[in-house]
Design a protein around this motif. Structure first.
Motif, PDB file in Angstrom:
ATOM      1  N   GLU A  74       0.843  -1.202   0.000  1.00 40.74           N
ATOM      2  CA  GLU A  74       0.000   0.000   0.000  1.00 40.74           C
ATOM      3  C   GLU A  74       0.874   1.247   0.000  1.00 40.74           C
ATOM      4  OE1 GLU A  74      -3.687  -1.417   2.800  1.00 40.74           O
ATOM      5  OE2 GLU A  74      -1.766  -1.061   3.805  1.00 40.74           O
ATOM      6  N   VAL A  75       0.265   2.346  -0.441  1.00 39.74           N
ATOM      7  CA  VAL A  75       0.906   3.657  -0.323  1.00 39.74           C
ATOM      8  C   VAL A  75      -0.005   4.486   0.570  1.00 39.74           C
ATOM      9  CG1 VAL A  75       1.643   5.734  -1.522  1.00 39.74           C
ATOM     10  CG2 VAL A  75       1.992   3.507  -2.587  1.00 39.74           C
ATOM     11  N   GLU A  76       0.557   4.973   1.676  1.00 41.67           N
ATOM     12  CA  GLU A  76      -0.239   5.788   2.591  1.00 41.67           C
ATOM     13  C   GLU A  76       0.387   7.176   2.709  1.00 41.67           C
ATOM     14  OE1 GLU A  76       1.497   4.456   6.942  1.00 41.67           O
ATOM     15  OE2 GLU A  76      -0.234   3.372   6.173  1.00 41.67           O
ATOM     16  N   ASP A  77      -0.430   8.131   3.053  1.00 40.41           N
ATOM     17  CA  ASP A  77       0.003   9.523   3.207  1.00 40.41           C
ATOM     18  C   ASP A  77       0.702  10.061   1.957  1.00 40.41           C
ATOM     19  OD1 ASP A  77      -1.024   9.592   5.786  1.00 40.41           O
ATOM     20  OD2 ASP A  77       0.879   8.926   6.667  1.00 40.41           O
ATOM     21  N   GLY A  78       0.371   9.521   0.813  1.00 41.74           N
ATOM     22  CA  GLY A  78       0.889  10.026  -0.449  1.00 41.74           C
ATOM     23  C   GLY A  78       2.274   9.562  -0.842  1.00 41.74           C
ATOM     24  N   ASN A  79       3.172   9.278   0.120  1.00 40.91           N
ATOM     25  CA  ASN A  79       4.531   8.895  -0.268  1.00 40.91           C
ATOM     26  C   ASN A  79       5.193   7.865   0.655  1.00 40.91           C
ATOM     27  OD1 ASN A  79       4.926  10.573   1.939  1.00 40.91           O
ATOM     28  ND2 ASN A  79       6.766  11.504   1.101  1.00 40.91           N
ATOM     29  N   VAL A  80       4.402   7.112   1.403  1.00 39.62           N
ATOM     30  CA  VAL A  80       4.960   6.087   2.278  1.00 39.62           C
ATOM     31  C   VAL A  80       4.534   4.716   1.749  1.00 39.62           C
ATOM     32  CG1 VAL A  80       5.042   5.134   4.614  1.00 39.62           C
ATOM     33  CG2 VAL A  80       4.957   7.609   4.280  1.00 39.62           C
ATOM     34  N   LYS A 107       3.596 -11.949  11.811  1.00 40.80           N
ATOM     35  CA  LYS A 107       3.275 -10.781  11.005  1.00 40.80           C
ATOM     36  C   LYS A 107       4.536  -9.976  10.738  1.00 40.80           C
ATOM     37  CE  LYS A 107      -1.365 -10.302  12.852  1.00 40.80           C
ATOM     38  NZ  LYS A 107      -2.342  -9.418  13.473  1.00 40.80           N
ATOM     39  N   PHE A 108       4.507  -9.229   9.648  1.00 39.85           N
ATOM     40  CA  PHE A 108       5.587  -8.297   9.371  1.00 39.85           C
ATOM     41  C   PHE A 108       4.988  -7.019   8.811  1.00 39.85           C
ATOM     42  CE2 PHE A 108       4.991 -10.681   5.503  1.00 39.85           C
ATOM     43  CZ  PHE A 108       5.074  -9.729   4.497  1.00 39.85           C
ATOM     44  N   LEU A 109       5.690  -5.925   9.009  1.00 39.54           N
ATOM     45  CA  LEU A 109       5.262  -4.626   8.519  1.00 39.54           C
ATOM     46  C   LEU A 109       6.499  -3.764   8.344  1.00 39.54           C
ATOM     47  CD1 LEU A 109       2.742  -2.508   8.205  1.00 39.54           C
ATOM     48  CD2 LEU A 109       3.615  -1.715  10.384  1.00 39.54           C
ATOM     49  N   ARG A 110       6.679  -3.243   7.150  1.00 40.56           N
ATOM     50  CA  ARG A 110       7.795  -2.334   6.884  1.00 40.56           C
ATOM     51  C   ARG A 110       7.266  -1.114   6.158  1.00 40.56           C
ATOM     52  NH1 ARG A 110      12.972  -4.389   6.801  1.00 40.56           N
ATOM     53  NH2 ARG A 110      13.485  -2.184   6.780  1.00 40.56           N
ATOM     54  N   ARG A 111       7.800   0.063   6.505  1.00 40.60           N
ATOM     55  CA  ARG A 111       7.398   1.328   5.882  1.00 40.60           C
ATOM     56  C   ARG A 111       8.641   2.000   5.306  1.00 40.60           C
ATOM     57  NH1 ARG A 111       3.601   1.706  10.401  1.00 40.60           N
ATOM     58  NH2 ARG A 111       1.527   2.040   9.520  1.00 40.60           N
ATOM     59  N   ARG A 113       9.656   5.733   3.374  1.00 34.60           N
ATOM     60  CA  ARG A 113       9.275   7.054   2.868  1.00 34.60           C
ATOM     61  C   ARG A 113       9.918   7.207   1.497  1.00 34.60           C
ATOM     62  NH1 ARG A 113       6.815  10.844   5.157  1.00 34.60           N
ATOM     63  NH2 ARG A 113       7.289  10.130   7.259  1.00 34.60           N
ATOM     64  N   LEU A 114       9.074   7.399   0.485  1.00 32.87           N
ATOM     65  CA  LEU A 114       9.544   7.510  -0.888  1.00 32.87           C
ATOM     66  C   LEU A 114       9.966   8.943  -1.199  1.00 32.87           C
ATOM     67  CD1 LEU A 114       6.748   5.346  -2.532  1.00 32.87           C
ATOM     68  CD2 LEU A 114       9.129   4.674  -2.153  1.00 32.87           C
ATOM     69  N   PRO A 115      10.942   9.103  -2.069  1.00 31.51           N
ATOM     70  CA  PRO A 115      11.350  10.454  -2.447  1.00 31.51           C
ATOM     71  C   PRO A 115      10.287  11.135  -3.313  1.00 31.51           C
ATOM     72  CG  PRO A 115      12.675   8.805  -3.583  1.00 31.51           C
ATOM     73  CD  PRO A 115      11.776   8.075  -2.649  1.00 31.51           C
ATOM     74  N   GLU A 116      10.446  12.427  -3.512  1.00 28.33           N
ATOM     75  CA  GLU A 116       9.454  13.212  -4.248  1.00 28.33           C
ATOM     76  C   GLU A 116       9.284  12.764  -5.686  1.00 28.33           C
ATOM     77  OE1 GLU A 116      10.017  17.421  -3.930  1.00 28.33           O
ATOM     78  OE2 GLU A 116      10.323  17.309  -1.773  1.00 28.33           O
ATOM     79  N   ASN A 117      10.315  12.158  -6.277  1.00 27.32           N
ATOM     80  CA  ASN A 117      10.225  11.776  -7.687  1.00 27.32           C
ATOM     81  C   ASN A 117       9.493  10.446  -7.913  1.00 27.32           C
ATOM     82  OD1 ASN A 117      12.148   9.977  -6.762  1.00 27.32           O
ATOM     83  ND2 ASN A 117      13.620  10.383  -8.385  1.00 27.32           N
ATOM     84  N   ALA A 118       8.938   9.855  -6.878  1.00 30.97           N
ATOM     85  CA  ALA A 118       8.237   8.569  -7.010  1.00 30.97           C
ATOM     86  C   ALA A 118       6.829   8.774  -7.552  1.00 30.97           C
ATOM     87  CB  ALA A 118       8.170   7.868  -5.661  1.00 30.97           C
TER      88      ALA A 118
END
Length: 153
Positions: A74-80, A107-111, A113-118
């Motif tokens: 998933e992508v949350e908050d626009g860039n995570v 369970k596993f969960l990793r986040r 933060r994607l850069p602006e150019n994504a």
């Protein structure tokens, strides 16, 4: 836990050294209970590689024994970018006699933060042979438009 990074990309959600890691497990007298905790945490901290190519950001996660229905990208908050899931325990039969249990579940969960150019609206994911590959295309870098100015005089 190793604090060595493979790249110079700063990841604010990377694994942190926890000074309390293992403290509470060492207080538990049951060896079986602490072994179960280690097995669960081994899978809960799924290892993920992140590389950047000229065209995209590519994430690869080793998820042996996990079905695609058990994984969410998933992508949350626009860039995570969020990669999560669960590998359930194998069903036990009362007549089974286990000699060793080393494969982990949980369970596993990793986040990340994607850069602006994504281009988060064009993310693609695939699971093949136990390896999850998530591709996040990059926006083209616009070259600044140069306009010549005529000099008068």
């Amino acid at each position: 836990m190793s604090l060595v990074r493979r790249s110079n990309v700063f990841d604010p959600f990377a694994d942190f050294w926890d000074p309390f890691d293992g403290v509470f497990r060492s207080l538990v007298p049951s060896v079986a209970a602490s072994a179960a905790d280690r097995d669960t945490s081994a899978f809960a901290n799924a290892r993920i590689d992140w590389k950047e190519t000229p065209e995209a950001h590519v994430f690869k996660a080793d998820l042996p024994g996990v079905k695609k229905e058990e994984v969410k990208v998933e992508v949350e908050d626009g860039n995570v970018l969020v990669i999560s899931g669960e590998r359930s325990k194998e069903k036990e039969d009362k007549n089974d006699k286990w000699h060793r249990v080393e494969r982990s579940s949980g369970k596993f969960l990793r986040r990340f933060r994607l850069p602006e150019n994504a281009k988060t609206d064009q993310v693609k994911a695939g699971l093949e042979n136990g390896v999850l590959t998530v591709t996040v295309p990059k926006a083209e870098v616009k070259k600044p438009e140069v306009k010549a100015i005529e000099i008068s005089g």
